[in-house]
Design a protein around this motif. Structure first.
Motif, PDB file in Angstrom:
ATOM      1  N   GLY A   3       0.817  -1.203   0.000  1.00 26.32           N
ATOM      2  CA  GLY A   3       0.000   0.000   0.000  1.00 26.32           C
ATOM      3  C   GLY A   3       0.849   1.250   0.000  1.00 26.32           C
ATOM      4  O   GLY A   3       2.036   1.229   0.348  1.00 26.32           O
ATOM      5  N   PHE A   4       0.213   2.349  -0.361  1.00 28.57           N
ATOM      6  CA  PHE A   4       0.869   3.655  -0.391  1.00 28.57           C
ATOM      7  C   PHE A   4      -0.005   4.654   0.348  1.00 28.57           C
ATOM      8  O   PHE A   4      -1.210   4.747   0.109  1.00 28.57           O
ATOM      9  N   ILE A  23      -4.267   0.227   8.284  1.00 28.12           N
ATOM     10  CA  ILE A  23      -3.772  -0.144   6.958  1.00 28.12           C
ATOM     11  C   ILE A  23      -2.859  -1.364   7.056  1.00 28.12           C
ATOM     12  O   ILE A  23      -2.889  -2.252   6.199  1.00 28.12           O
ATOM     13  N   SER A  24      -2.056  -1.443   8.114  1.00 35.23           N
ATOM     14  CA  SER A  24      -1.102  -2.552   8.246  1.00 35.23           C
ATOM     15  C   SER A  24      -1.804  -3.909   8.337  1.00 35.23           C
ATOM     16  O   SER A  24      -1.189  -4.937   8.076  1.00 35.23           O
ATOM     17  N   ASP A  28       0.669  -6.150   3.053  1.00 35.38           N
ATOM     18  CA  ASP A  28       1.876  -6.829   3.508  1.00 35.38           C
ATOM     19  C   ASP A  28       2.998  -5.841   3.810  1.00 35.38           C
ATOM     20  O   ASP A  28       3.830  -6.073   4.684  1.00 35.38           O
ATOM     21  N   GLU A  29       3.031  -4.750   3.044  1.00 37.19           N
ATOM     22  CA  GLU A  29       4.039  -3.705   3.208  1.00 37.19           C
ATOM     23  C   GLU A  29       3.366  -2.361   2.971  1.00 37.19           C
ATOM     24  O   GLU A  29       2.394  -2.279   2.217  1.00 37.19           O
ATOM     25  N   LEU A  30       3.916  -1.314   3.586  1.00 37.33           N
ATOM     26  CA  LEU A  30       3.347   0.016   3.427  1.00 37.33           C
ATOM     27  C   LEU A  30       4.437   1.016   3.063  1.00 37.33           C
ATOM     28  O   LEU A  30       5.481   1.068   3.714  1.00 37.33           O
ATOM     29  N   ILE A  31       4.168   1.781   2.037  1.00 38.81           N
ATOM     30  CA  ILE A  31       5.033   2.901   1.661  1.00 38.81           C
ATOM     31  C   ILE A  31       4.393   4.152   2.260  1.00 38.81           C
ATOM     32  O   ILE A  31       3.223   4.439   2.010  1.00 38.81           O
ATOM     33  N   ILE A  32       5.160   4.871   3.058  1.00 38.06           N
ATOM     34  CA  ILE A  32       4.682   6.102   3.686  1.00 38.06           C
ATOM     35  C   ILE A  32       5.398   7.258   3.004  1.00 38.06           C
ATOM     36  O   ILE A  32       6.616   7.420   3.152  1.00 38.06           O
TER      37      ILE A  32
END
Length: 169
Positions: A3-4, A23-24, A28-32
């Motif tokens: 996600g972004f 969101i987490s 699986d992964e998050l771009i902040i």
């Protein structure tokens, strides 16, 4: 799935943290993204991109999900902004944003876009937190402890107060 999420994080507060925690659970992964990364030392954007990265990474250190924090400068060309973001970030599948323009631009490019739930918006607001700092009111309970530490380390409250000073009497 990656996600972004982009924000200005001026400063990073407990509302932001709640959104990231939600969101987490979905990705699986998050771009902040650190939006307006070039802006600092103003009343609306008092903290540098590096200071905002510190706020976020120190806060998220105790959470166990993969994330990346990436500074993203503003460009004044909305039609190519999504391509610009894509050039700066790893690929992502879903975008989270409360900003109508950001949602529209990513939807036009075919992304799945979700609007995160906002938490206690009257208090969990960068504008409200900065106002409290200026007025000498309590603000520390609105941000994670790690953010309080970063703001104290950089003397952020006094920076905001100095920025408010005027040469005119």
């Amino acid at each position: 799935m990656r996600g972004f999420l982009i924000g200005r994080w001026q400063p990073f507060h407990k509302g932001h943290l709640s959104i990231i925690e939600e969101i987490s659970k979905e990705v699986d992964e998050l771009i902040i993204g650190i939006g307006s990364a070039q802006k600092s030392h103003t009343l609306n954007d008092p903290f540098t991109a590096g200071e905002r990265i510190m706020m976020i990474t120190k806060t998220l250190k105790k959470y166990h999900f993969p994330y990346y924090v990436i500074p993203i400068k503003d460009i004044e060309f909305n039609a190519i902004w999504v391509s610009y973001v894509e050039a700066l970030t790893p690929p992502f599948d879903v975008v989270y944003s409360g900003n109508p323009l950001v949602r529209e631009l990513f939807m036009e490019r075919g992304y799945t876009v979700k609007r995160p739930k906002l938490y206690n918006r009257s208090e969990y607001s960068g504008r409200e937190i900065r106002r409290r700092m200026l007025e000498g009111e309590r603000w520390e309970h609105l941000v994670p402890e790690e953010v309080v530490e970063v703001i104290r380390e950089i003397d952020g409250v006094n920076r905001i107060r100095r920025l408010m000073e005027s040469d005119y009497y």
